[in-house]
Design a protein around this motif. Sequence first.
Motif, PDB file in Angstrom:
ATOM      1  N   HIS A 125      -1.584 -11.822 -10.584  1.00  0.00           N
ATOM      2  CA  HIS A 125      -2.412 -12.455  -9.553  1.00  0.00           C
ATOM      3  C   HIS A 125      -2.247 -13.974  -9.539  1.00  0.00           C
ATOM      4  O   HIS A 125      -2.541 -14.603  -8.530  1.00  0.00           O
ATOM      5  CB  HIS A 125      -3.883 -12.094  -9.754  1.00  0.00           C
ATOM      6  CG  HIS A 125      -4.179 -10.667  -9.423  1.00  0.00           C
ATOM      7  ND1 HIS A 125      -4.358 -10.218  -8.142  1.00  0.00           N
ATOM      8  CD2 HIS A 125      -4.291  -9.580 -10.217  1.00  0.00           C
ATOM      9  CE1 HIS A 125      -4.581  -8.919  -8.151  1.00  0.00           C
ATOM     10  NE2 HIS A 125      -4.544  -8.502  -9.406  1.00  0.00           N
ATOM     11  N   THR A 181      -4.032 -16.310 -10.541  1.00  0.00           N
ATOM     12  CA  THR A 181      -5.273 -16.899 -10.045  1.00  0.00           C
ATOM     13  C   THR A 181      -5.415 -18.364 -10.477  1.00  0.00           C
ATOM     14  O   THR A 181      -5.655 -19.243  -9.640  1.00  0.00           O
ATOM     15  CB  THR A 181      -6.477 -16.094 -10.558  1.00  0.00           C
ATOM     16  OG1 THR A 181      -6.316 -14.726 -10.158  1.00  0.00           O
ATOM     17  CG2 THR A 181      -7.782 -16.632 -10.019  1.00  0.00           C
ATOM     18  N   ASN A 237     -10.977 -17.008  -5.680  1.00  0.00           N
ATOM     19  CA  ASN A 237      -9.800 -16.197  -5.372  1.00  0.00           C
ATOM     20  C   ASN A 237      -9.473 -15.153  -6.431  1.00  0.00           C
ATOM     21  O   ASN A 237      -8.468 -14.451  -6.308  1.00  0.00           O
ATOM     22  CB  ASN A 237      -8.596 -17.117  -5.156  1.00  0.00           C
ATOM     23  CG  ASN A 237      -8.775 -17.964  -3.923  1.00  0.00           C
ATOM     24  OD1 ASN A 237      -8.890 -17.448  -2.819  1.00  0.00           O
ATOM     25  ND2 ASN A 237      -8.842 -19.267  -4.101  1.00  0.00           N
ATOM     26  N   ALA A 238     -10.290 -15.044  -7.448  1.00  0.00           N
ATOM     27  CA  ALA A 238     -10.037 -14.091  -8.534  1.00  0.00           C
ATOM     28  C   ALA A 238     -10.247 -12.657  -8.055  1.00  0.00           C
ATOM     29  O   ALA A 238     -11.176 -12.383  -7.292  1.00  0.00           O
ATOM     30  CB  ALA A 238     -10.977 -14.370  -9.711  1.00  0.00           C
ATOM     31  N   ALA A 297     -10.338 -21.044  -8.382  1.00  0.00           N
ATOM     32  CA  ALA A 297      -9.893 -19.859  -9.119  1.00  0.00           C
ATOM     33  C   ALA A 297     -10.938 -18.745  -9.038  1.00  0.00           C
ATOM     34  O   ALA A 297     -10.592 -17.586  -8.791  1.00  0.00           O
ATOM     35  CB  ALA A 297      -9.600 -20.215 -10.578  1.00  0.00           C
ATOM     36  N   GLU A 314      -3.673 -12.502 -14.929  1.00  0.00           N
ATOM     37  CA  GLU A 314      -2.924 -13.683 -14.491  1.00  0.00           C
ATOM     38  C   GLU A 314      -1.422 -13.393 -14.354  1.00  0.00           C
ATOM     39  O   GLU A 314      -0.821 -13.739 -13.345  1.00  0.00           O
ATOM     40  CB  GLU A 314      -3.143 -14.830 -15.479  1.00  0.00           C
ATOM     41  CG  GLU A 314      -2.525 -16.137 -15.061  1.00  0.00           C
ATOM     42  CD  GLU A 314      -3.204 -16.843 -13.905  1.00  0.00           C
ATOM     43  OE1 GLU A 314      -2.596 -17.785 -13.394  1.00  0.00           O
ATOM     44  OE2 GLU A 314      -4.313 -16.473 -13.489  1.00  0.00           O
ATOM     45  N   ARG A 347     -13.566 -13.100 -13.395  1.00  0.00           N
ATOM     46  CA  ARG A 347     -13.974 -14.238 -12.554  1.00  0.00           C
ATOM     47  C   ARG A 347     -14.974 -15.124 -13.279  1.00  0.00           C
ATOM     48  O   ARG A 347     -14.843 -16.343 -13.289  1.00  0.00           O
ATOM     49  CB  ARG A 347     -14.563 -13.729 -11.238  1.00  0.00           C
ATOM     50  CG  ARG A 347     -15.047 -14.864 -10.335  1.00  0.00           C
ATOM     51  CD  ARG A 347     -15.788 -14.367  -9.123  1.00  0.00           C
ATOM     52  NE  ARG A 347     -16.912 -13.562  -9.561  1.00  0.00           N
ATOM     53  CZ  ARG A 347     -17.422 -12.551  -8.870  1.00  0.00           C
ATOM     54  NH1 ARG A 347     -16.917 -12.207  -7.714  1.00  0.00           N
ATOM     55  NH2 ARG A 347     -18.447 -11.873  -9.334  1.00  0.00           N
TER      56      ARG A 347
END
Length: 97
Positions: free
Chosen positions: A85, A87, A39-40, A36, A74, A48
């Motif tokens: 996203h 995430t 890729n945040a 996560a 999110e 992040r």
Amino acid sequence: MTGAFVPNEAAIASLVYADFVQVDLHDRAARVVDTAQANAPVESGRYRESIHAEDGPDGAVLIVADVEYAAVVELGTRDAGHPAHHTIANALDAARD
């Protein structure tokens, strides 16, 4: 019926608290957090860095992003300025493989 299998429901429910299960859950959670965070989306880095694992109820391990705007990142908003996203959801899906 004699000799029929009767599962011990209490024993099964308590397995989540066993050391080997908790170690496995925390190892898996760490991999989800790493994925996560990798890729945040990053503007300031606060989102992040807020992604982490913590102990939850009933032996669970939760993946949490606890900045005040985490839900917007999110899940997005209805307007085009804040797309979802996913995430953490995507990191959880990746952990299934």
